[in-house]
Enzyme design. Structure first.
Site, short mmCIF file in Angstrom:
data_model
loop_
_atom_site.label_atom_id
_atom_site.label_comp_id
_atom_site.label_asym_id
_atom_site.label_seq_id
_atom_site.Cartn_x
_atom_site.Cartn_y
_atom_site.Cartn_z
N GLY A 61 -101.02 -4.22 7.49
CA GLY A 61 -99.56 -4.13 7.61
C GLY A 61 -99.03 -2.74 7.30
O GLY A 61 -99.59 -2.03 6.47
N ARG A 82 -105.47 -5.23 12.58
CA ARG A 82 -106.12 -6.05 11.55
C ARG A 82 -107.55 -6.44 11.91
O ARG A 82 -108.07 -7.42 11.38
CB ARG A 82 -105.29 -7.31 11.31
CG ARG A 82 -103.97 -7.06 10.63
CD ARG A 82 -103.40 -8.32 10.02
NE ARG A 82 -102.06 -8.13 9.50
CZ ARG A 82 -101.81 -7.66 8.28
NH1 ARG A 82 -102.79 -7.34 7.49
NH2 ARG A 82 -100.56 -7.52 7.87
N ASP A 126 -108.21 -6.18 1.35
CA ASP A 126 -109.23 -6.62 2.31
C ASP A 126 -109.83 -5.42 3.06
O ASP A 126 -111.05 -5.35 3.24
CB ASP A 126 -108.63 -7.60 3.33
CG ASP A 126 -108.27 -8.93 2.69
OD1 ASP A 126 -108.98 -9.32 1.75
OD2 ASP A 126 -107.30 -9.58 3.12
N LYS A 146 -103.17 1.05 0.03
CA LYS A 146 -101.91 0.83 0.75
C LYS A 146 -101.52 -0.65 0.69
O LYS A 146 -102.39 -1.49 0.79
CB LYS A 146 -102.12 1.21 2.21
CG LYS A 146 -101.01 0.81 3.14
CD LYS A 146 -101.49 -0.05 4.34
CE LYS A 146 -101.92 -1.42 3.97
NZ LYS A 146 -102.09 -2.36 5.09
N THR A 147 -100.32 -0.99 0.49
CA THR A 147 -99.71 -2.28 0.80
C THR A 147 -98.36 -2.39 0.11
O THR A 147 -98.24 -2.09 -1.09
CB THR A 147 -100.57 -3.52 0.45
OG1 THR A 147 -99.83 -4.69 0.80
CG2 THR A 147 -100.97 -3.64 -1.01
N ILE A 148 -97.37 -2.84 0.87
CA ILE A 148 -96.06 -3.05 0.26
C ILE A 148 -96.14 -4.18 -0.76
O ILE A 148 -95.30 -4.28 -1.65
CB ILE A 148 -94.97 -3.40 1.30
CG1 ILE A 148 -95.31 -4.68 2.07
CG2 ILE A 148 -94.71 -2.23 2.24
CD1 ILE A 148 -94.13 -5.31 2.79
N ASP A 149 -97.15 -5.06 -0.62
CA ASP A 149 -97.22 -6.27 -1.45
C ASP A 149 -97.40 -5.97 -2.94
O ASP A 149 -97.14 -6.82 -3.78
CB ASP A 149 -98.37 -7.17 -1.00
CG ASP A 149 -98.22 -7.61 0.45
OD1 ASP A 149 -97.14 -7.37 1.03
OD2 ASP A 149 -99.16 -8.19 1.00
N TYR A 191 -70.94 -19.08 0.30
CA TYR A 191 -72.29 -19.35 0.80
C TYR A 191 -73.34 -19.23 -0.31
O TYR A 191 -73.22 -18.38 -1.20
CB TYR A 191 -72.71 -18.35 1.88
CG TYR A 191 -71.90 -18.41 3.14
CD1 TYR A 191 -71.78 -19.60 3.86
CD2 TYR A 191 -71.27 -17.26 3.63
CE1 TYR A 191 -71.04 -19.63 5.04
CE2 TYR A 191 -70.54 -17.29 4.79
CZ TYR A 191 -70.41 -18.48 5.50
OH TYR A 191 -69.68 -18.51 6.64
N MET A 219 -91.06 -10.77 1.84
CA MET A 219 -92.46 -10.56 2.17
C MET A 219 -93.26 -10.25 0.91
O MET A 219 -92.69 -9.93 -0.13
CB MET A 219 -92.58 -9.38 3.13
CG MET A 219 -93.53 -9.63 4.24
SD MET A 219 -93.58 -8.25 5.34
CE MET A 219 -93.82 -9.13 6.87
N GLY A 220 -94.56 -10.28 1.04
CA GLY A 220 -95.39 -9.95 -0.12
C GLY A 220 -96.67 -10.75 -0.15
O GLY A 220 -97.43 -10.67 -1.11
N GLU A 261 -92.71 -14.94 -0.29
CA GLU A 261 -93.21 -15.58 0.93
C GLU A 261 -94.45 -16.43 0.69
O GLU A 261 -94.71 -17.37 1.43
CB GLU A 261 -93.42 -14.55 2.06
CG GLU A 261 -94.75 -13.92 2.14
CD GLU A 261 -94.94 -12.98 3.34
OE1 GLU A 261 -94.20 -13.03 4.33
OE2 GLU A 261 -95.88 -12.17 3.26
P1 FBP Z 1 -101.18 -5.80 4.15
O1 FBP Z 1 -101.73 -6.75 3.15
O2 FBP Z 1 -102.11 -5.51 5.27
O3 FBP Z 1 -100.65 -4.54 3.53
O4 FBP Z 1 -99.92 -6.49 4.84
C1 FBP Z 1 -98.76 -6.75 4.16
C2 FBP Z 1 -97.84 -7.69 4.90
O5 FBP Z 1 -96.63 -7.01 5.12
C3 FBP Z 1 -97.61 -8.97 4.11
O6 FBP Z 1 -96.59 -8.81 3.15
C4 FBP Z 1 -97.26 -9.95 5.20
O7 FBP Z 1 -97.54 -11.28 4.82
C5 FBP Z 1 -98.15 -9.52 6.32
O8 FBP Z 1 -98.34 -8.13 6.16
C6 FBP Z 1 -97.55 -9.80 7.68
O9 FBP Z 1 -98.52 -9.56 8.63
P2 FBP Z 1 -98.23 -9.07 10.12
O10 FBP Z 1 -97.87 -7.64 10.04
O11 FBP Z 1 -99.55 -9.26 10.78
O12 FBP Z 1 -97.13 -9.90 10.65
#
Ligand code: FBP
Length: 609
Positions: A134, A198, A229, A255-258, A296, A303-304, A364
């Site tokens: 991602g 991926r 991964d 790397k990862t925003i998660d 509301y 995400m995460g 998420e």
């Molecule tokens: P990575 O683990 O590869 O960094 O991906 C992060 C992510 O943004 C997750 O937060 C999310 O669940 C997933 O990618 C979404 O995947 P895709 O980009 O294939 O829709």
């Protein structure tokens, strides 16, 4: 509009010129079939590169133009020539004997720190770089740092980018990254410089196919920029090339925003800083709208993937009324009904005070952490690995029947209570690493619908007398390609520079790291960590595999404790904070702040309520 000059020295340009030359075409029609096939392969690689670069001519915004001039700050140790200091041998976080047996050539290597050193001439090297998984803000800066450092080591060095993720290495799709090309991407978000994908690099035939192009381009090192991964795969690739004595180094970058690729050595994965600031801006805007209209309840899924770091960080930045933390739900063994009841109680309590509005944050990955659903997913993973092919082409009804027939009694009961869409998502469509694609499950809607049902029941019993109107949001793709914050721009540039230094010092099977990140960038500490050090054995796709251990939210950690201390007040009162957009210029406490997660983890939080 900036113009891209064609790099007339690049091999792609030269071969392309030859290929479209009329004399070459004449010979082409007189070639043997074998040579024609060779020429076709050559052409497919070259024209792919041509098309790819042609697509890159883009118009840029005023911000992008100004931002291009930003020179990321480097730690002192990386500003000039570098010397390495090696620590003691390392061991994996768990399952030491098994991991050592699986990685005999890359296990036990020492931690590395860079310190200023003497200028040395280095031999010429070519390097390949891959963006994997991602998108995360700052990826382009890792490549810029890598590019600048390898060119500084020797101006003859070349950097190749494999296109659209690890698949580019296997399929031989690449471009040469040149100075004029990279300049358009400095300090920008996205992975569009070379694209991402991926494809899981795990099989010997992929490694061997990759080696063909590595040899052809005379590459001596590959840098894989990815999450847990992808870095696990980088480690397997490093071990394979080392075992075969191919002389190809492999280096990873976190790397990862998660935010789930962190441990004693990795303080944070890049992209988490910018993504959470971007989501927090949007949550703040929604909260302000909510507090203006007062009609509301906003259910916002964030995400995460599995871990709730993003939700927790955004809660600390914005103070919503409710934020669910999956790891807490799992630890407390809460059922879906318990979660719904807890949210409904807050809604009812606020309604008593005339506050029929609020903001709820939902990670998420929540669904996987509800223990009964987690157990179901575990069994479905095994079922999918063993029998997925038997039912994947059946129609939806028959698929459901097949699954129900094969599940244990306990998990069957859970499966039957799930809405059809969610049940279907859980039974199919894993990503290439075997993860449930949680971003496709509409948890925010599932939860708000169930809360509404509960409130309707309470209303009939005279226990609730409010108004419950909901709006749903999913924040994910909105933040993954944001222009990197100063933190991510600097951090990523330093990671790329570290990766170049690990390569120049002959290392393989390492991940580039930068520590001490709550201090000023020049005081950051750069180096490398052996990837095997972060590994343990886990069950994936029904098999036990060596993988980098994922970091989930630590319920004993300072960020969660801070949140837990304040959340009751946030639930009853309206205490929203509106962080506003990421700033690149201005006072340092606005532009250079780290995430609160990082500051709290390192005992450096200066936030005042
Ligand atoms: P990575 O683990 O590869 O960094 O991906 C992060 C992510 O943004 C997750 O937060 C999310 O669940 C997933 O990618 C979404 O995947 P895709 O980009 O294939 O829709």
């Amino acid at each position: 509009m900036p113009k891209i000059e064609k790099n007339k020295k690049s091999s792609a340009y030269k071969v392309e010129k030859v290929f479209f030359n009329p004399r070459f075409l004449f010979f082409y029609f007189h070639m043997s079939w074998k040579n024609r096939i060779f020429a076709a392969v050559l052409k497919s690689e070259i024209s792919y590169s041509k098309i790819y670069k042609a697509n890159k001519i883009m118009e840029i915004s005023a911000l992008q133009k100004e931002r291009a001039a930003y020179q990321p700050k480097l730690p002192k140790a990386l500003q000039g020539a570098v010397k390495i200091v090696e620590g003691a041998p390392t061991k994996s976080v768990d399952n030491q004997e098994e991991i050592k047996k699986l990685f005999p050539n890359t296990y036990g290597m020492p931690l590395i720190e860079f310190v200023p050193g003497e200028e040395n001439s280095t031999k010429r090297i070519n390097i390949g770089v891959i963006l994997s998984g991602g998108q995360a803000p700052g990826g382009h800066n890792v490549i810029s740092g890598l590019f600048d450092a390898v060119k500084k080591l020797n101006s003859e060095n070349r950097l190749y980018g494999f296109l659209m993720g690890p698949g580019g290495l296997v399929d031989h799709k690449y471009i040469e990254i040149t100075a004029d090309f990279i300049d358009q991407y400095r300090n920008t978000g996205g992975f569009d410089m070379i694209g991402s994908g991926r494809t899981k690099l795990e099989k010997e035939d992929q490694f061997e196919k990759g080696l063909e192009i590595i040899r052809k381009l005379d590459i001596s090192a590959i840098v894989i920029i990815g999450g847990d991964d992808s870095n696990t795969n980088a480690c397997v690739l490093a071990e394979y090339y080392a075992a075969k004595k191919y002389g190809v180094q492999v280096i990873g970058c976190p790397k990862t925003i998660d935010g789930d690729l962190k441990n004693d050595q990795i303080e944070t994965s890049f992209g988490f800083d910018t993504a959470t600031k971007t989501y927090s801006e949007l949550i703040g805007n929604i909260a302000r709208d909510c507090n203006s209209a007062r009609k509301y309840w906003h259910f916002i899924k964030l995400m995460g993937r599995s871990a709730s770091h993003i939700a927790l960080e955004c809660a600390l930045q914005t103070q919503p009324n409710i934020c669910l933390i999956s790891e807490e739900i799992e630890t407390k063994d809460l059922s879906l009904n318990d979660i719904i009841e807890d949210i409904a109680k807050v809604v009812a309590r606020r309604a008593q005070d005339g506050r029929n509005y609020g903001v709820v944050l939902i990670p998420e990955g929540l669904i996987e952490f509800i223990p009964s659903i987690g157990r179901l997913i575990g069994e479905l993973n095994d079922l999918l690995a063993k029998h997925g092919n038997d039912y994947k082409d059946l129609d939806i009804e028959k698929q459901r029947a097949y699954i129900i027939e094969h599940l244990s009694e306990e998990n069957k009961a859970t499966f039957e209570t799930l809405p059809d869409g969610v049940a279907r998502q859980l039974s199919l469509d894993r990503d290439p690493h075997g993860n449930v694609q949680v971003s496709l499950i509409e948890t925010e809607r599932l939860i708000s619908d169930m809360v509404e049902m509960k409130l309707n029941k309470w209303a009939k019993q005279g226990k609730y007398n409010g108004h419950f109107a909901t709006i749903h949001h999913f924040l994910g793709y909105e933040g993954r390609c944001a222009a990197p914050s100063n933190f991510d721009a600097d951090y990523c540039y330093a990671l790329g520079t570290s990766a170049a230094q690990l390569i120049a010092n002959g290392k393989t099977g390492y991940m580039a790291i930068v520590k001490n990140t709550t201090e000023k960038a020049e005081d950051w500490i750069a180096g490398g960590v052996p990837i095997t050090m972060m590994m343990n054995i886990e069950r994936r796709n029904g098999e036990l595999k060596p993988v980098i251990r994922k970091a989930l939210v630590d319920l004993e950690g300072a960020p969660f404790k801070e949140f837990a201390k304040l959340r009751t007040r946030w639930a009853t009162e309206t205490s929203y904070i509106y962080p506003g957009p990421v700033q690149y210029w201005g006072p340092s406490d606005v532009c250079d702040q780290t995430t609160r997660t990082l500051a709290l983890e390192q005992g450096k939080d200066v936030f005042v309520y």
